[in-house]
Scaffold this active site. Sequence first.
Site, PDB file in Angstrom:
ATOM      1  N   HIS A 184      -0.556  -7.702   1.330  1.00  0.00           N
ATOM      2  CA  HIS A 184      -0.925  -8.399   0.088  1.00  0.00           C
ATOM      3  C   HIS A 184       0.268  -9.309  -0.228  1.00  0.00           C
ATOM      4  O   HIS A 184       1.326  -8.835  -0.604  1.00  0.00           O
ATOM      5  CB  HIS A 184      -1.163  -7.357  -1.015  1.00  0.00           C
ATOM      6  CG  HIS A 184      -1.175  -7.883  -2.421  1.00  0.00           C
ATOM      7  ND1 HIS A 184      -2.275  -7.779  -3.242  1.00  0.00           N
ATOM      8  CD2 HIS A 184      -0.223  -8.496  -3.167  1.00  0.00           C
ATOM      9  CE1 HIS A 184      -2.002  -8.311  -4.428  1.00  0.00           C
ATOM     10  NE2 HIS A 184      -0.756  -8.755  -4.417  1.00  0.00           N
ATOM     11  N   ASN A 282      -6.317 -11.020  -8.713  1.00  0.00           N
ATOM     12  CA  ASN A 282      -5.014 -11.282  -8.099  1.00  0.00           C
ATOM     13  C   ASN A 282      -5.145 -11.195  -6.582  1.00  0.00           C
ATOM     14  O   ASN A 282      -5.438 -10.124  -6.071  1.00  0.00           O
ATOM     15  CB  ASN A 282      -3.996 -10.249  -8.608  1.00  0.00           C
ATOM     16  CG  ASN A 282      -2.600 -10.546  -8.103  1.00  0.00           C
ATOM     17  OD1 ASN A 282      -2.303 -11.672  -7.733  1.00  0.00           O
ATOM     18  ND2 ASN A 282      -1.761  -9.537  -8.065  1.00  0.00           N
ATOM     19  N   ASP A 309     -12.476  -7.146  -1.468  1.00  0.00           N
ATOM     20  CA  ASP A 309     -11.484  -6.716  -2.471  1.00  0.00           C
ATOM     21  C   ASP A 309     -12.200  -6.110  -3.676  1.00  0.00           C
ATOM     22  O   ASP A 309     -11.777  -6.297  -4.823  1.00  0.00           O
ATOM     23  CB  ASP A 309     -10.551  -7.867  -2.878  1.00  0.00           C
ATOM     24  CG  ASP A 309      -9.275  -7.359  -3.558  1.00  0.00           C
ATOM     25  OD1 ASP A 309      -9.082  -6.126  -3.652  1.00  0.00           O
ATOM     26  OD2 ASP A 309      -8.470  -8.201  -4.000  1.00  0.00           O
TER      27      ASP A 309
HETATM   28 ZN   LIG Z   1      -4.365  -7.125  -2.940  1.00  0.00          ZN
END
Ligand SMILES: [Zn+2]
Length: 432
Positions: A184, A282, A309
């Site tokens: 990430h 995000n 996600d």
């Molecule tokens: Zn992430």
Amino acid sequence: MQMWIKGGRVLDPEEFDGPADIFVEDGRIARVQPAGQGVEAGFPADAEIIDARDLLVVPGLVDMHVHLRQPGQEYKETIETGTRAAAAGGFTAVCCMPNTSPVNDSESVTRFIIQEAGRLGYARVYPVGAVSVGLAGQQLAEFGDLKTAGAVGVSDDGQPVADAQLMRRALEYARGIGICVISHCEEKALAGGTMNEGVVSTRLGLAGIPNAAESIMVMRDIALSELTGTPVHIAHVSTRQSVEAIRAAKVAGIAVTAETAPHYFTLTHEAVKAYETHAKMNPPLRTETDRQAVIAGLADGTIDAVATDHAPHGVLDKQLEFDQAANGIIGLETALSLGLRLVDAGLLSLGQLISAMSKNPARIIQKPCGLVSGLPADITLIDLSARYTYHAADGYSKARNTPFDGWQFKGRARYTIVGGQKVFDSQNHANL
Ligand SMILES: [Zn+2]
């Protein structure tokens, strides 16, 4: 239990595309044969027959980036509700991120998740363990133990590995074990805002997050992949600069792979316009230029996978001032329909979309995937012409946080089959 999937358009990207029958026996694909040849000799007459005429039959979809919230945040989602949502979205397997409570940095949490998912049977669940103990960014977790327990990857998703030396060690450690490292990418020092930095953030008076907050770490991890000779997988790519860096790295022969999420190829920061917290995630939704770059990255293979996600939250986590609201949206039940919009627009071929949602992610996590005899019978049947309005309130996920509520779609999963068992039927929601 035997099954005959009869007369569908069978699409196994880069292998086969045409009318065919699939015979399933003992949870595996026994045989794929051209349609119209009748029952295979010796195949039992009482096998379950699925009429696949007018349906597209593809390898079971694989979502390599979801948050199932269990253990610890069962009010948001459970393994049961999350895997039922996966099945409804056509996914036969999902990878769940380790930011649970307790964090999945140990064998015991990994084993619990696999056991619970196996007991339920709606989708295969492949846990992703933590890179660092407690996601604290200090000390590496025991990758070997995680892999032995069944984890397919490691990631500090949501908490980027800030220390470049720790990331280097993680890649070196992972190489020996053969576990996928998922990054990430977010430089926290630049990511103090709550939405994309640009004209919309200025208009709304919200602090922004520049593209560089993502691409700086994408470039760092590409450099560390080259240094260590270890593959790295970049999660949820949202910016033009990230796409360009990954494209250049691939040309240079560096073993980088990448995913994006449907919201990054569907929406832009304009979706936040009325302080809409269901458009807060995000990395944040970016500009039209970035959206186009993400689509181009999917089209030329720079971006390997579409992952959701899927980030379920309770109602109260989102009913807050924009800067206080939780990040993330659910995505399992809309991903396929959103992907098919790109196909309908002529931006991706059907084969490219299905690859990005099945075989490519499966290859990255080193799991079998395809419509070939001997492989597990994980199969998704898609009705490409089904038109429907998506209502989050009717979904299987416990959560409702989506910007796509009320959207009209064309194309959805008709049946989802895991290990030869029908786990979802869009026209019969009971008795499964
Ligand atoms: Zn992430």
